[in-house]
Design an enzyme around this catalytic site. Structure first.
Site, mmCIF file in Angstrom:
data_model
loop_
_atom_site.group_PDB
_atom_site.id
_atom_site.type_symbol
_atom_site.label_atom_id
_atom_site.label_comp_id
_atom_site.label_asym_id
_atom_site.label_seq_id
_atom_site.Cartn_x
_atom_site.Cartn_y
_atom_site.Cartn_z
ATOM 1 N N SER A 135 0.872 -1.168 0.000
ATOM 2 C CA SER A 135 0.000 0.000 0.000
ATOM 3 C C SER A 135 0.911 1.220 0.000
ATOM 4 C CB SER A 135 -0.882 -0.035 1.251
ATOM 5 O OG SER A 135 -1.626 1.163 1.353
ATOM 6 N N LYS A 161 -1.011 -1.132 -4.555
ATOM 7 C CA LYS A 161 -2.191 -0.321 -4.217
ATOM 8 C C LYS A 161 -1.702 1.094 -3.961
ATOM 9 C CE LYS A 161 -4.591 0.022 0.249
ATOM 10 N NZ LYS A 161 -5.283 -0.775 1.282
ATOM 11 N N LYS A 163 -2.929 4.992 -2.609
ATOM 12 C CA LYS A 163 -3.963 5.763 -1.935
ATOM 13 C C LYS A 163 -4.357 6.905 -2.863
ATOM 14 C CE LYS A 163 -4.036 3.766 2.154
ATOM 15 N NZ LYS A 163 -5.281 3.177 2.684
ATOM 16 N N ASP A 188 -7.118 2.906 -3.265
ATOM 17 C CA ASP A 188 -7.871 2.923 -1.999
ATOM 18 C C ASP A 188 -8.183 4.371 -1.656
ATOM 19 O OD1 ASP A 188 -8.933 2.620 0.525
ATOM 20 O OD2 ASP A 188 -7.183 1.645 1.410
ATOM 21 N N GLU A 213 -10.971 0.384 -3.607
ATOM 22 C CA GLU A 213 -11.267 0.102 -2.208
ATOM 23 C C GLU A 213 -11.952 1.305 -1.556
ATOM 24 O OE1 GLU A 213 -7.760 -1.215 -0.144
ATOM 25 O OE2 GLU A 213 -8.705 -1.137 1.834
ATOM 26 N N ASP A 238 -13.647 -1.903 2.878
ATOM 27 C CA ASP A 238 -12.745 -1.983 4.031
ATOM 28 C C ASP A 238 -13.523 -1.415 5.225
ATOM 29 O OD1 ASP A 238 -10.855 -1.380 6.014
ATOM 30 O OD2 ASP A 238 -9.392 -0.467 4.681
ATOM 31 N N LYS A 262 -9.651 -7.000 8.129
ATOM 32 C CA LYS A 262 -8.625 -6.538 9.065
ATOM 33 C C LYS A 262 -8.995 -7.046 10.449
ATOM 34 C CE LYS A 262 -7.284 -2.276 6.709
ATOM 35 N NZ LYS A 262 -7.522 -0.814 6.644
ATOM 36 N N GLY A 290 -3.854 -3.926 6.042
ATOM 37 C CA GLY A 290 -2.838 -3.580 7.039
ATOM 38 C C GLY A 290 -3.199 -2.277 7.717
HETATM 39 O O1 OSB Z 1 -7.179 1.673 4.395
HETATM 40 O O2 OSB Z 1 -5.926 -0.003 4.250
HETATM 41 C C1 OSB Z 1 -6.163 1.112 4.718
HETATM 42 C C2 OSB Z 1 -3.175 2.334 6.798
HETATM 43 C C3 OSB Z 1 -3.835 2.953 7.831
HETATM 44 C C4 OSB Z 1 -5.198 3.002 7.831
HETATM 45 C C5 OSB Z 1 -5.928 2.432 6.794
HETATM 46 C C6 OSB Z 1 -5.282 1.771 5.756
HETATM 47 C C7 OSB Z 1 -3.884 1.765 5.748
HETATM 48 C C8 OSB Z 1 -3.096 1.162 4.674
HETATM 49 C C9 OSB Z 1 -1.701 0.736 5.019
HETATM 50 O O3 OSB Z 1 -3.465 1.050 3.541
HETATM 51 C C10 OSB Z 1 -1.535 -0.727 4.906
HETATM 52 C C11 OSB Z 1 -0.222 -1.141 5.514
HETATM 53 O O4 OSB Z 1 0.761 -1.082 4.786
HETATM 54 O O5 OSB Z 1 -0.190 -1.519 6.698
HETATM 55 MG MG MG Z 2 -8.312 0.508 3.063
#
Ligand code: OSB
Ligand code: MG
Length: 368
Positions: A135, A161, A163, A188, A213, A238, A262, A290
């Site tokens: 991510s 992925k 953001k 995402d 996402e 999510d 999660k 994550g």
């Molecule tokens: O939406 O998946 C998410 C991190 C913090 C809060 C939400 C998210 C995330 C990540 C990071 O996408 C995923 C990771 O590398 O741990």
């Molecule tokens: Mg997410």
């Protein structure tokens, strides 16, 4: 089994680089670690509650409060046959899944250690290696984003992925697709859009993303169903999926075609496994998300990802992408093929480095 003692610790762990999402930026993680003594055997868990209530309403403070003042009193002195019963014992407390998850996963680790089994096996996992993606946070420029993606692909990661947020969505996606026509790519949004943004989101269909996402409201399953009907790209939920009923509703009304599971968001291994099983019977693939976890939460994510319906690469990646030094031994490493080999030692399979954890601890409370 009986829970004899809980040790709560808040550690502060700086990320090697700030991580930016549509809801904010993080550079220092405050992490709540939960150490449990179950019949004299130690188990470790991590609450994924954040520093701020921007991803979910929970924070480190609320998780600490709920564990100490409500979850511990429920479990204190209580006899249970296995960790799989803990989730139902805690059901009287509504929500606060990140608090529950931190505690419940620690008890699973202890049970696996008591039985001398890797946690993945105790959970019913079937994989010896899990497929990994990354991510990537919002970057200042498209060139910086491309450089990051190049680096992760070179390391072997199987899917990328990124953001997105309003103003940094279609152009970064287009640029990556042009530069990397064949990679498995997804975005995402962390709830940054509204249903009125459907025309913009439809532009993303041009880039054959494997999924989008959580584009809409964090608790708004219905609007996602309306959006999914107008999009070719699968929606993955999510934030919206807090329990099995949310998952069932989302699937039945067509709000998503994929679910991100999660441990913190759903409240631990038992709840995660139930959602996993439901998705499997409905032919909805799942993957493990994550929350910028330390090695302890990461180890639990690895164990969970061995369940059969975790068929898509998750956001579980190497320790070195987050920390100078993790708090477990060995650190989590990724193979050249973009996989993590599931450890075979009992429990979570990685050893907490107590000296390092002590040095990072800012607050500690023992409940017994
Ligand atoms: O939406 O998946 C998410 C991190 C913090 C809060 C939400 C998210 C995330 C990540 C990071 O996408 C995923 C990771 O590398 O741990
Ligand atoms: Mg997410």
């Amino acid at each position: 089994m009986k829970l004899k003692k809980i040790t709560l610790r808040e550690i502060h762990l700086p990320l090697i680089a700030p991580f930016e999402t549509s809801f904010g930026q993080t550079s220092l993680r405050r992490i709540l670690l939960v150490e449990t003594d179950v019949d004299g055997v130690t188990g470790w868990g991590e609450s994924t509650a954040g520093e701020d209530p921007y991803y979910s309403y929970e924070t480190v403070e609320t998780a600490w409060h709920i564990i100490r003042d409500f979850l511990w009193p429920i479990l204190k002195g209580r006899e249970f046959r296995s960790a799989s019963e803990v989730w139902d014992l805690l059901a009287r407390v509504r929500g606060h899944n990140m608090a529950k998850g931190g505690l419940e996963t620690a008890i699973w680790d202890a049970e696996a250690k008591q039985k001398n089994l890797p946690l993945a096996k105790l959970l019913g996992g079937v994989r010896e290696e899990i497929p990994c993606g990354v991510s990537i946070g919002i970057q200042p420029t498209i060139d910086a984003l491309i450089a990051k993606v190049e680096k992760e692909l070179a390391a072997g990661y199987q899917r990328i992925k990124i953001k997105i947020k309003p103003g940094k969505d279609v152009e970064p996606a287009r640029a990556l697709r042009e530069r990397f026509p064949r990679i498995r790519l997804m975005v995402d949004a962390n709830s940054a859009y509204r249903l009125e943004d459907t025309p913009l989101l439809k532009q993303l269909d041009a880039f054959y993303l494997i999924m989008i996402e959580q584009p809409l409201g964090w608790d708004d399953i219905y609007s996602h169903a309306q959006l999914q009907r107008q999009l070719e790209t699968p929606i993955c939920l999510d934030e919206c999926i807090h329990d099995i009923e949310h998952a069932r509703a989302a699937i039945e009304i067509g709000a998503c075609r994929i679910i991100n599971i999660k441990l913190g968001r759903v409240g631990g291994h038992t709840a995660a496994r139930r959602i996993h099983d439901l998705c499997q019977t409905k032919s909805i693939p799942v993957w493990c998300g994550g929350m910028l976890e330390s090695g302890i939460g990461r180890a639990h994510n690895i164990a969970m990802s061995t369940l059969a319906n975790f068929t898509l690469p998750g956001d579980v990646s190497a320790s070195r992408r987050y920390w100078d030094e993790d708090i477990i031994e060995p650190e989590v490493e990724v193979t050249r093929q973009g996989t993590i080999r599931v450890p075979s030692a009992p429990g979570i399979g990685y050893k907490p480095r107590i000296d390092r954890i002590d040095a990072l601890t800012r607050r500690l409370e023992v409940l017994e």
